[in-house]
Design a protein around this motif. Structure first.
Motif, PDB file in Angstrom:
ATOM      1  N   SER A  15       0.847  -1.192   0.000  1.00 30.65           N
ATOM      2  CA  SER A  15       0.000   0.000   0.000  1.00 30.65           C
ATOM      3  C   SER A  15       0.879   1.237   0.000  1.00 30.65           C
ATOM      4  O   SER A  15       1.838   1.340   0.773  1.00 30.65           O
ATOM      5  N   GLY A  18      -2.408   5.576  -0.181  1.00 36.25           N
ATOM      6  CA  GLY A  18      -3.826   5.234  -0.178  1.00 36.25           C
ATOM      7  C   GLY A  18      -4.259   4.333  -1.308  1.00 36.25           C
ATOM      8  O   GLY A  18      -5.462   4.129  -1.510  1.00 36.25           O
ATOM      9  N   ARG A  59     -10.030   1.257  -0.698  1.00 42.67           N
ATOM     10  CA  ARG A  59      -8.855   1.822  -1.360  1.00 42.67           C
ATOM     11  C   ARG A  59      -8.766   1.302  -2.788  1.00 42.67           C
ATOM     12  O   ARG A  59      -8.977   0.114  -3.040  1.00 42.67           O
ATOM     13  N   LYS A 124     -14.458   4.151  -5.681  1.00 47.01           N
ATOM     14  CA  LYS A 124     -13.006   4.274  -5.864  1.00 47.01           C
ATOM     15  C   LYS A 124     -12.561   3.856  -7.266  1.00 47.01           C
ATOM     16  O   LYS A 124     -11.487   3.294  -7.463  1.00 47.01           O
TER      17      LYS A 124
END
Length: 227
Positions: A15, A18, A59, A124
């Protein structure tokens, strides 16, 4: 990981900023040529293909997929090299996985441009309203059912040049337009779409001939403007 990644070798997941990033590469399997279908494992080169995937834990997910460009050794095939595709994960000329592309299309179908873009922002998978509409317009239209009652009429394109329009007389929806108003085109269409029981037409002898040859059992009705 997601089931649609089972077809590739996932080498790293992390990751950053974000965004969930996935580093993967295709497996060393034979792949069929896009033109001739001949299987090949002879590698020309590799390159990294970025793919947006469905969000995980709120995310966005970005996949960096290393794919092969392969030689096609089939005699007579005009394609010298081709890029491999991974079923369920890649589509030619797309930078989104089929799952994300399905979200884009469904958002466009349900909410159109502005509303679809807002929904994709929540999911997203951000996309502008213009792009949502673009993908909506690229969707293939479902095949129109053969009407029971068909309307046939001509219309002027310009000056003395005419076209023909077929309409479902019950739903009042247009079915098929074409340039010209000759009997052969109408005959071919009727033979390719059996099931027409009634045809509404004007007084044109050309259309009468086309209907008689293409759907001899159909009842021909002259529209009220030509009685």
């Amino acid at each position: 990981m997601a089931p649609h990644l089972d077809a590739v070798r996932v080498e790293r997941v992390w990751s950053a900023g974000g965004v969930v990033r996935v580093e993967a590469r295709t497996r060393e399997l034979a792949v069929a040529c896009a033109d001739c279908g001949y299987g090949s494992t002879r590698v020309h080169s590799r390159y990294c293909r970025p793919l947006a995937d469905v969000a995980v834990g709120g995310r966005p997910v970005l996949i960096g997929l290393s794919v092969r460009r392969l030689f096609c050794d089939a005699p007579g095939c005009r394609r010298r090299t081709f890029a491999e595709q991974v079923e369920g994960l890649t589509v030619r000329y797309q930078r989104r996985s089929p799952l994300v592309q399905h979200l884009v299309v469904m958002a466009g179908v349900l909410l159109a441009g502005r509303g679809g873009a807002r929904l994709l922002q929540i999911l997203k998978a951000p996309l502008s309203r213009t792009n949502v509409l673009f993908h909506l317009m690229c969707m293939p239209l479902p095949a129109a059912p053969t009407p029971r009652v068909l309307g046939v009429d001509d219309f002027a394109l310009y000056a003395d040049t005419y076209g023909t329009l077929l309409v479902d007389a019950e739903s009042r929806l247009p079915i098929d337009p074409w340039s010209g108003r000759d009997a052969e085109q109408l005959t071919s269409w009727l033979r390719a779409h059996p099931g027409v029981r009634v045809v509404c037409r004007d007084g044109s002898l050309v259309y009468r001939q086309g209907i008689s040859e293409g759907a001899p059992d159909a009842v021909q009705v002259s529209d009220r403007f030509h009685l």
